[in-house]
Design a protein around this motif. Structure first.
Motif: not given
Length: 219
Positions: A4, A6, A21, A71, A73, A75, A95, A208, A211-212, A215
């Motif tokens: 991931i 960020l 997270l 993904v 993200v 923030t 996202i 959020c 949601q992550v 996914y």
């Protein structure tokens, strides 16, 4: 291992988001962080998200994608409308911080108050709520209030003053059905403001993160 990336604009969020997270995700993941505070400080000072900001944001997303992440993200809600316009340029899933929060807000009520500490987040947050309500054919009355002094205090390291000002600002939400905290840097005050107001108070990070997590688990 799943990865991931960020993208942050506020140092306090950069310092805490990744660890929070990890607590939500049920598997070990590799997390990369990019901190670009110019993306928020410049539009706060100028009142516009300039062409320079657009280029920086695109470069930050490109750098995130180059990490090989599954993904990306972002923030900061200031970035959200610009990220939405760029999504189609990238094969990697992106996202934004406020997607899940907007969905939840319109589920909970039709009279929403947005609280913010940076002018640059007000428009994107209000517009996101209005767009989401329209997509779901739901009525929405939304009002926003901002206290830039609180953000100034946070950037200077005076967290106590920031918190005091945000809690005081929450009085503006009395009479609403839902209160939305527009920035991730306000999220730690969610419970105390909810207790004060007696209505649902939403902050973007936990929604959020869920949601992550969903996914990541689907990959």
């Amino acid at each position: 291992m799943k990865q991931i990336a960020l993208i942050h604009t506020v140092a306090s969020v950069h310092a805490t988001f990744a660890e929070q997270l990890r607590r939500v995700i049920d598997e070990e993941v590799l997390i990369h962080n990019i901190l670009d505070d110019f993306l928020a400080t410049d539009p706060n000072a100028t009142g516009i998200f300039s062409e320079t900001n657009e280029k920086r944001l695109r470069n930050d997303i490109e750098n995130a994608v180059l990490s090989g992440c599954d993904v990306v993200v972002t923030t900061c809600s200031t970035l959200s409308p610009h990220v939405e316009r760029m999504r189609d340029q990238f094969a990697t899933k992106i996202i934004t911080i406020d997607e899940a929060m907007a969905e939840r807000a319109i589920e909970l009520g039709s009279v929403v108050t947005v609280l913010a500490t940076a002018n640059s987040t007000v428009g994107p947050t209000v517009n996101k709520l209005q767009k989401t309500a329209k997509e779901h054919s739901k009525p929405l009355t939304v009002e926003a209030f901002v206290c830039t002094e609180a953000m100034d205090a946070l950037r200077s390291g005076d967290t106590e003053r920031h918190n005091q000002l945000v809690v005081e600002l929450a009085d503006k939400a009395r009479g609403s059905e839902v209160c939305v905290l527009a920035q991730a840097s306000m999220a730690h005050l969610q419970d105390s403001i909810e207790h004060k107001l007696g209505i649902p108070v939403l902050s973007s990070p936990p929604l959020c993160m869920q949601q992550v997590a969903r996914y990541i688990s689907s990959l």
